[in-house]
Design a protein around this motif. Structure first.
Motif, PDB file in Angstrom:
ATOM      1  N   VAL A  14       0.844  -1.193   0.000  1.00 33.24           N
ATOM      2  CA  VAL A  14       0.000   0.000   0.000  1.00 33.24           C
ATOM      3  C   VAL A  14       0.880   1.244   0.000  1.00 33.24           C
ATOM      4  O   VAL A  14       2.106   1.157  -0.010  1.00 33.24           O
ATOM      5  N   SER A 182      -4.869  -0.946   9.546  1.00 32.19           N
ATOM      6  CA  SER A 182      -5.232  -1.162   8.148  1.00 32.19           C
ATOM      7  C   SER A 182      -6.492  -0.373   7.786  1.00 32.19           C
ATOM      8  O   SER A 182      -7.174   0.184   8.658  1.00 32.19           O
ATOM      9  N   GLU A 193      -0.969  -4.806   5.112  1.00 26.05           N
ATOM     10  CA  GLU A 193      -0.170  -4.997   3.904  1.00 26.05           C
ATOM     11  C   GLU A 193       1.195  -4.345   4.098  1.00 26.05           C
ATOM     12  O   GLU A 193       1.390  -3.484   4.959  1.00 26.05           O
TER      13      GLU A 193
END
Length: 321
Positions: A14, A182, A193
């Protein structure tokens, strides 16, 4: 018909706004460069070891135009103490106002926003006259409508130069880290991620009797296959996608520079079939006016879509003399 718009391995990382060039200088150099060390403090956004004795009390502001309503910018300041070099900076991406709509595209009359912000706390130390090491701590925060995420990342780097400063070599491992919070949760907990890890090595050579500097940057060395999904790419094309080439015209006075670069991955992925474009190429120039340095860069990602970036920096020491 179904189409893919992902890179192999995408979906496992990300905060890809961290890959955007944060200054006009980096934009002109093809987006990334870990080898050139001078008084341009923005280079340390890529490799913290590029903080130098010349970045002391240097303040720099950067702004980029990508698409209408989208704002991307950064600010950075450096401070040195003996052979220890410090800097703090922040860069952000504001996607602007976007309208709520239902599944049929009908506007609902209200708007929402999306933003990415990264704080950079940098430290570098001189180890002998020719070698430096550096590290950056990067808290990262994103807000997309009702979804938000927080991560902690880091960069580590090293830099070597010859005694006559004609040859420079840099190495950096960027975006080491993970999400602490997240964007959403799954049945087993948070869907965390990794950050977009990037191992880079760069070389820069300045000709002794001509105002030319040649640079080569190798990026994403931790992963061979960086082509889009289902793309049939020859091995030599894949090799070139890991390279960024740049040429600078820099006189000894360093009162101005002209730069042109070629990013093969950008050209291969952003070019349009049967349409002429400058995708993959980057152009830039900078000039010193009184106590300020002004930089400008432009690059093309697709037809009729140029990215323009401007930078303004000054050495606070020059006002204290």
């Amino acid at each position: 018909m179904p189409m893919h718009a992902q890179i192999k391995g995408a979906g496992s990382s990300v905060f890809h706004f961290l890959d955007l060039p944060v200054s006009s200088r980096l934009n002109a150099l093809g987006g990334e460069n870990v080898a050139i060390a001078d008084d341009d403090i923005s280079m340390a956004f890529i490799n913290p070891a590029l903080l130098t004795a010349h970045t002391d009390k240097v303040l720099q502001l950067n702004y980029a135009y990508y698409l209408a309503g989208t704002m991307f910018g950064s600010v950075m300041y450096g401070h040195n103490y003996n052979n220890n070099y410090f800097a703090a900076g922040v860069h952000y991406l504001d996607y602007g106002q976007m309208a709520y709509a239902d599944e049929n595209g009908n506007l609902l009359g209200t708007d929402f926003t999306a933003k990415d912000i990264c704080l950079n706390l940098m430290y570098a130390r001189q180890l002998g006259p020719l070698f430096r090491v550096g590290v950056t701590l990067k808290p990262i925060f994103s807000v997309y409508e009702q979804y938000n995420s927080f991560a902690l990342g880091a960069d580590v780097g090293g830099h070597f130069q010859t005694a006559d400063s004609t040859f420079h070599m840099g190495i950096a491992l960027r975006n080491i880290g993970w999400q602490l919070k997240s964007f959403y949760e799954e049945d087993l907990g948070q869907h965390t991620e990794m950050l977009p890890l990037n191992l880079e090595v760069g070389l820069s050579y300045r000709l002794a009797h001509a105002p030319l500097r040649l640079s080569l940057t190798l990026h994403n060395m931790q992963r061979w296959d960086i082509a889009p999904m289902e793309a049939d790419v020859k091995w030599y094309d894949m090799l070139l996608r890991h390279t960024i080439w740049a040429v600078d015209i820099v006189p000894k006075s360093e009162k101005f520079y002209l730069t042109v670069s070629y990013n093969h991955r950008r050209q291969a992925e952003m070019n349009l079939t049967n349409v002429r474009s400058l995708a993959g190429l980057g152009f830039g120039a900078g000039v010193k006016i009184y106590k300020f340095r002004l930089g400008f860069a432009m690059s093309q990602y697709t037809k009729s879509n140029f990215t323009y970036q401007v930078s303004l920096s000054t050495d606070i020491n020059s006002f204290l003399k």
